[in-house]
Design an enzyme around this catalytic site. Structure first.
Site, PDB file in Angstrom:
ATOM      1  N   GLY A   1       0.806  -1.212   0.000  1.00 37.15           N
ATOM      2  CA  GLY A   1       0.000   0.000   0.000  1.00 37.15           C
ATOM      3  C   GLY A   1       0.834   1.254   0.000  1.00 37.15           C
TER       4      GLY A   1
ATOM      5  CG  MET B   1       5.281   5.933   1.552  1.00 35.16           C
ATOM      6  SD  MET B   1       6.465   7.250   1.157  1.00 35.16           S
ATOM      7  CE  MET B   1       7.077   7.662   2.804  1.00 35.16           C
TER       8      MET B   1
ATOM      9  CB  SER C   1      -1.389   2.739   4.252  1.00 28.90           C
ATOM     10  OG  SER C   1      -0.305   1.865   3.940  1.00 28.90           O
TER      11      SER C   1
ATOM     12  CE  LYS D   1       3.913   0.226   3.006  1.00 28.16           C
ATOM     13  NZ  LYS D   1       3.511   1.634   3.280  1.00 28.16           N
TER      14      LYS D   1
ATOM     15  CD  GLU E   1       9.762   0.722   4.569  1.00 28.62           C
ATOM     16  OE1 GLU E   1       9.546   0.859   3.348  1.00 28.62           O
ATOM     17  OE2 GLU E   1       9.125   1.335   5.436  1.00 28.62           O
TER      18      GLU E   1
ATOM     19  CD  GLN F   1       9.446   0.030  -0.009  1.00 34.26           C
ATOM     20  OE1 GLN F   1       8.871  -0.968   0.424  1.00 34.26           O
ATOM     21  NE2 GLN F   1       9.669   1.099   0.735  1.00 34.26           N
TER      22      GLN F   1
ATOM     23  CB  CYS G   1      -6.493  12.085  -0.016  1.00 37.94           C
ATOM     24  SG  CYS G   1      -5.948  13.409  -1.119  1.00 37.94           S
TER      25      CYS G   1
ATOM     26  CB  CYS H   1      -9.987  15.616  -1.292  1.00 40.38           C
ATOM     27  SG  CYS H   1      -9.656  13.882  -1.719  1.00 40.38           S
TER      28      CYS H   1
ATOM     29  CB  CYS I   1      -5.457  14.955  -4.589  1.00 39.31           C
ATOM     30  SG  CYS I   1      -7.145  15.470  -4.191  1.00 39.31           S
TER      31      CYS I   1
END
Length: 204
Positions: free
Chosen positions: A15, A17, A19, A21, A90, A92, A146, A149, A187
């Site tokens: 997911g 950043m 969020s 994890k 991490e 990724q 977000c 918004c 956005c």
């Protein structure tokens, strides 16, 4: 390489950043410790935002430190034969070889839990995460909120001096709230890439 004989599997927590994890990874590791499982926790050495390590402890006093690793080979070499649960945070930032390593661990009977940001700031697959998602038995994709918004956020907004970073920037740039925001699809901004899509008539 073979690490065990019991049934193993791969779980991926992916997911945007911010969020949660890492928190979810910690929750699963803590529950494994409470269950008496032998756990090893690894994280990419590139993520030094919190001093390079963090520690997880269970209510019964069991503790496990996250061990920084530079690549998939190093991680594979450090897994103990008696380990039952391997957790990687991490992911990724690691090389594509991590896919073969986690496959071998699961085939050898280990439960493998991998957490990572699945998309880079451009909205493209980040490192080996796409391949890991394809190989996992269980996938949980988390969203954030977000900051613009308030809708569910699934994109990483990179900022330079408070403005959206251009598409040609480096893929890997470790940072926190000063460099990134969570944003929804509407956005999320990537200058030059968005302009190119507009010229092709893809933006409205």
């Amino acid at each position: 390489m073979r690490y065990g004989t019991a049934h193993g599997w791969i779980e991926v927590v992916a997911g945007v950043m911010f969020s949660g994890k890492s928190e979810e990874l910690i929750r699963r590791v803590r529950r494994a410790l409470i269950a008496g499982r032998r756990v090893q926790l690894f994280k990419s050495h590139l993520d030094d935002r919190y001093g390079g390590q963090f520690q997880i402890s269970s209510h019964d006093g069991r503790r496990v430190d996250a061990e920084p690793v530079s690549n998939s080979v190093q991680l594979a070499e450090r897994v103990h034969a008696e380990t039952q649960v391997v957790a990687v945070d991490e992911a990724q930032f690691l090389d594509d070889g991590i896919c073969e390593v986690v496959e071998a661990l699961a085939d050898g009977g280990m439960r493998v839990i991998v957490a990572g940001t699945d998309m880079d700031f451009r909205g493209e697959p980040f490192g080996p995460m796409g391949l890991l998602l394809a190989r996992a038995e269980r996938i949980d994709k988390l969203s954030a909120i977000c900051v613009v918004c308030g809708d569910p956020a699934t994109k990483n907004q990179r900022l330079i001096d408070g403005k959206p970073a251009p598409a040609e920037g480096p893929t890997i740039q470790v940072g926190g709230a000063e460099s990134y925001e969570a944003r929804c699809r509407r956005c999320h901004e990537v200058p030059k890439r968005d302009r190119a899509q507009g010229e092709l008539g893809l933006l409205r």
